[in-house]
Design a protein around this motif. Structure first.
Motif, PDB file in Angstrom:
ATOM      1  N   ASP A 181      56.398  37.834  48.565  1.00 51.68           N
ATOM      2  CA  ASP A 181      56.154  36.991  49.747  1.00 51.68           C
ATOM      3  C   ASP A 181      56.714  37.671  50.982  1.00 51.68           C
ATOM      4  O   ASP A 181      57.687  38.429  50.911  1.00 51.68           O
ATOM      5  N   ALA A 182      56.104  37.408  52.136  1.00 50.52           N
ATOM      6  CA  ALA A 182      56.696  37.833  53.410  1.00 50.52           C
ATOM      7  C   ALA A 182      57.885  36.940  53.745  1.00 50.52           C
ATOM      8  O   ALA A 182      58.756  37.324  54.544  1.00 50.52           O
ATOM      9  N   HIS A 183      57.936  35.753  53.158  1.00 48.36           N
ATOM     10  CA  HIS A 183      58.911  34.713  53.508  1.00 48.36           C
ATOM     11  C   HIS A 183      59.742  34.317  52.282  1.00 48.36           C
ATOM     12  O   HIS A 183      59.190  34.235  51.192  1.00 48.36           O
ATOM     13  N   ASP A 185      60.928  31.273  51.819  1.00 50.43           N
ATOM     14  CA  ASP A 185      60.529  29.889  51.465  1.00 50.43           C
ATOM     15  C   ASP A 185      61.662  29.144  50.786  1.00 50.43           C
ATOM     16  O   ASP A 185      61.467  28.468  49.775  1.00 50.43           O
ATOM     17  N   ASP A 266      52.588  35.025  46.821  1.00 48.81           N
ATOM     18  CA  ASP A 266      52.087  34.499  48.094  1.00 48.81           C
ATOM     19  C   ASP A 266      51.269  35.641  48.685  1.00 48.81           C
ATOM     20  O   ASP A 266      51.795  36.733  48.924  1.00 48.81           O
ATOM     21  N   ASP A 268      50.413  36.401  51.459  1.00 48.13           N
ATOM     22  CA  ASP A 268      50.915  37.041  52.684  1.00 48.13           C
ATOM     23  C   ASP A 268      52.024  38.056  52.401  1.00 48.13           C
ATOM     24  O   ASP A 268      52.582  38.653  53.331  1.00 48.13           O
TER      25      ASP A 268
HETATM   26 MN    MN Z   1      54.597  33.640  52.875  1.00 44.21          MN
END
Ligand code: MN
Ligand code: ARG
Ligand code: MN
Length: 335
Positions: A181-183, A185, A266, A268
């Motif tokens: 994921d880029a994040h 979360d 994810d 992204d």
């Molecule tokens: Mn993300």
């Protein structure tokens, strides 16, 4: 918000205004929930029976769509992703044999139990506590039909909490999670929503459903994301050090001593050059081949997985990100 959900909200507002007896609504919702779970149960039972009759399979990925987008903090298009991903998996432009040689037309490799009817349930006023419970129950129904293993198609990242909860509860203990994921979360409750797609891993870690959480591809993280990561002992690998971490990340061995490994992807996590069809565009991400290297070389007993945050409303006209999400799903078939 999806058309069905919008209509549902208006419908519920009219009901509340008309002072309809709560019991009438609750009884009706219970019937709809039971019917929704029955359809998943019977589909999973049929696929499980067929595979056990065929023999020769100890683990078979089974698609379960969760078309949910309303816990997104920005755009809700992921609610429309599951049918677009299926369309790409079976698209005539591609090959039904994966680059690792998995034959997708073989039911012992891949089956499908359909979607959880999220928008229809919301149209009946079913709230998020019940909705998350229905998602968990649906995952457990798939896991009850050996050798099926859930391969969940999101939907926004909020769905990973009820899915991982179900997997851990069904297996009787925590799993190791590989989260691309880029994040991170992992906000406590992003924008005040405990079910936010940006808080799913806080719910997972609080619940004790994961022993290890490795986050890879991180490049949009703030103070709370780092503090929460430290609080829960999360192993956060940021893109800014990927060139140094690559060797280790492309040779991971996870899950020894726990019930199995869960993979959450994810979309992204990929650089926008490879996956423009996402809600949260963050340059400087992973290449598609980086992700394949990490997944192909992973040594783990993958008990379930998800592909989330593909937003068809942001995809290119030729459906490039739908195909990316489909290939990610194919790669998560590790049996
Ligand atoms: Mn993300
Ligand atoms: N699952 C996701 N795409 N999460 C996106 C979270 C975006 C949010 N603004 C953040 O700061 O992280
Ligand atoms: Mn995410």
């Amino acid at each position: 918000m999806s058309i069905i959900a919008k209509r549902g909200v208006h419908f519920m507002q009219k009901l509340n205004a008309a002072n309809v007896p709560a019991a009438l609504l609750e009884n009706g919702q219970r019937r709809v929930i039971d019917a929704s779970l029955t359809l998943i149960r019977e589909r999973a039972k049929l696929k499980g029976e067929l595979l056990r009759a065929l023999g020769g399979s100890v683990a078979s990925a089974s698609l379960l769509g969760v078309p949910l987008g309303h816990n997104s903090s920005f755009l809700q298009g992921p609610a429309f992703a599951p049918p677009r991903i299926r369309e790409a998996i079976w698209c005539g432009s591609t090959n039904s044999t994966t680059e690792e040689g998995k034959e997708l037309n073989d039911p012992r490799v891949l089956t499908d139990v359909g979607d959880v009817p999220i928008q229809e349930l919301r149209d009946c006023g079913v709230d998020d506590d019940k909705l998350m419970h229905i998602i968990s129950e649906s995952v457990k129904l798939v896991m009850e039909e050996y050798p099926l293993r859930p391969l969940v198609l999101g939907g926004d990242h909020s769905i990973s909490f009820p899915v991982v909860r179900a997997v851990s509860e069904k297996l009787g203990g925590p799993v190791d999670i590989l989260h691309l994921d880029a994040h991170p979360d992992i906000y406590h409750a992003f924008e005040g929503n405990k079910y936010s797609h940006a808080s799913s891993f806080a719910r997972i870690m609080e619940g004790g459903y994961a022993r290890r959480l490795l986050q890879v591809g991180i490049r949009s993280i703030n103070k709370e994301g780092r503090e929460q990561g430290q609080r829960f002992g999360v192993e956060q690998y940021e893109m800014r050090t990927f060139s140094r971490d690559r060797q280790m990340l492309e040779n991971l061995k996870l899950g020894e001593g726990v019930k199995g490994v869960y993979i959450s992807v994810d979309v992204d996590c990929l650089d926008p050059a490879f996956a423009p069809g996402v809600s949260h565009i963050e340059p400087g991400g992973l290449s598609f081949r980086d992700v394949l290297n990490i997944l192909h070389n992973l040594q783990a007993d993958v008990v379930a997985a998800d592909v989330v945050e593909f937003n068809p409303q942001r995809d290119t006209v030729d459906g490039m990100t739908a195909m990316v999400a489909a290939k990610l799903a194919d790669t998560l078939i590790t049996n």
